[in-house]
Design a protein around this motif. Structure first.
Motif, PDB file in Angstrom:
ATOM      1  N   ALA A  85       0.828  -1.210   0.000  1.00  0.00           N
ATOM      2  CA  ALA A  85       0.000   0.000   0.000  1.00  0.00           C
ATOM      3  C   ALA A  85       0.864   1.264   0.000  1.00  0.00           C
ATOM      4  O   ALA A  85       0.438   2.314  -0.482  1.00  0.00           O
ATOM      5  N   LYS A  86       2.073   1.139   0.528  1.00  0.00           N
ATOM      6  CA  LYS A  86       2.997   2.282   0.595  1.00  0.00           C
ATOM      7  C   LYS A  86       4.116   2.192  -0.435  1.00  0.00           C
ATOM      8  O   LYS A  86       5.012   3.033  -0.451  1.00  0.00           O
ATOM      9  N   ASN A  87       4.086   1.158  -1.266  1.00  0.00           N
ATOM     10  CA  ASN A  87       5.141   0.964  -2.283  1.00  0.00           C
ATOM     11  C   ASN A  87       6.534   0.992  -1.663  1.00  0.00           C
ATOM     12  O   ASN A  87       7.468   1.612  -2.190  1.00  0.00           O
ATOM     13  N   THR A  88       6.666   0.320  -0.541  1.00  0.00           N
ATOM     14  CA  THR A  88       7.918   0.381   0.214  1.00  0.00           C
ATOM     15  C   THR A  88       8.338  -1.016   0.665  1.00  0.00           C
ATOM     16  O   THR A  88       7.498  -1.808   1.090  1.00  0.00           O
ATOM     17  N   VAL A  89       9.629  -1.259   0.580  1.00  0.00           N
ATOM     18  CA  VAL A  89      10.214  -2.482   1.107  1.00  0.00           C
ATOM     19  C   VAL A  89      11.200  -2.087   2.206  1.00  0.00           C
ATOM     20  O   VAL A  89      11.848  -1.036   2.120  1.00  0.00           O
ATOM     21  N   TYR A  90      11.286  -2.925   3.233  1.00  0.00           N
ATOM     22  CA  TYR A  90      12.093  -2.624   4.408  1.00  0.00           C
ATOM     23  C   TYR A  90      13.140  -3.713   4.634  1.00  0.00           C
ATOM     24  O   TYR A  90      12.965  -4.862   4.219  1.00  0.00           O
ATOM     25  N   LEU A  91      14.193  -3.325   5.325  1.00  0.00           N
ATOM     26  CA  LEU A  91      15.185  -4.296   5.783  1.00  0.00           C
ATOM     27  C   LEU A  91      15.522  -3.949   7.226  1.00  0.00           C
ATOM     28  O   LEU A  91      16.191  -2.947   7.493  1.00  0.00           O
ATOM     29  N   GLN A  92      15.015  -4.746   8.144  1.00  0.00           N
ATOM     30  CA  GLN A  92      15.331  -4.578   9.561  1.00  0.00           C
ATOM     31  C   GLN A  92      16.610  -5.341   9.849  1.00  0.00           C
ATOM     32  O   GLN A  92      16.680  -6.555   9.613  1.00  0.00           O
ATOM     33  N   MET A  93      17.606  -4.635  10.344  1.00  0.00           N
ATOM     34  CA  MET A  93      18.915  -5.232  10.581  1.00  0.00           C
ATOM     35  C   MET A  93      19.229  -5.168  12.067  1.00  0.00           C
ATOM     36  O   MET A  93      19.350  -4.081  12.638  1.00  0.00           O
ATOM     37  N   ASN A  94      19.331  -6.326  12.683  1.00  0.00           N
ATOM     38  CA  ASN A  94      19.641  -6.432  14.102  1.00  0.00           C
ATOM     39  C   ASN A  94      20.987  -7.107  14.297  1.00  0.00           C
ATOM     40  O   ASN A  94      21.519  -7.733  13.387  1.00  0.00           O
ATOM     41  N   SER A  95      21.520  -6.980  15.496  1.00  0.00           N
ATOM     42  CA  SER A  95      22.811  -7.612  15.836  1.00  0.00           C
ATOM     43  C   SER A  95      23.861  -7.323  14.775  1.00  0.00           C
ATOM     44  O   SER A  95      24.567  -8.222  14.303  1.00  0.00           O
ATOM     45  N   LEU A  96      23.972  -6.074  14.422  1.00  0.00           N
ATOM     46  CA  LEU A  96      24.879  -5.692  13.339  1.00  0.00           C
ATOM     47  C   LEU A  96      26.331  -5.944  13.718  1.00  0.00           C
ATOM     48  O   LEU A  96      26.727  -5.803  14.882  1.00  0.00           O
TER      49      LEU A  96
END
Length: 125
Positions: free
Chosen positions: A75-86
């Motif tokens: 709906a927002k034309n958006t993709v995300y990448l949540q990056m933890n424990s970098l």
């Protein structure tokens, strides 16, 4: 005109988290799988994660599995990448791209097009 804009990069200490966003325009976003790649200067661009057009299937590089999560909001034309424990070795420029298909299982850069300009992620030790 197809555009992809990555945001959310920055400097973080090892063990910290960042959330990258990629806003897309110019194509019917929900028709295509999306991918995240990363590249250090002088190195080849490498696959990080991908997600099918519906969001029901996600694929990860072994190096990030269990630490990174890809998601999308059609709906927002958006993709995300949540990056933890970098980790310091996650330091790279991160790019998003449209896949040429709907599934996103193919990790080769040749199977992606319409790349964004990238966002720098720097992880300090």
């Amino acid at each position: 005109q197809v555009q992809l804009e990555e945001t959310g990069g920055g400097l973080v200490q090892a063990g910290g988290s960042l959330r990258l966003s990629c806003a897309a325009s110019g194509r019917t976003f929900s028709n295509y799988a999306m991918g995240w790649f990363r590249q250090a200067r002088g190195n080849e661009r490498e696959f990080v994660a991908s997600i099918s057009r519906s969001g029901g299937n996600q694929y990860y590089a072994d190096s990030v599995k269990g630490r990174f999560t890809i998601s999308r909001d059609n709906a927002k034309n958006t993709v995300y990448l949540q990056m933890n424990s970098l980790k310091p070795e996650d330091t790279d420029v991160y790019y998003c791209a449209f896949a040429k298909d709907t599934l996103g299982w193919d990790r080769r850069t040749t199977e992606y097009w319409y790349w964004g300009q990238g966002t720098q992620v720097t992880v300090s030790s």
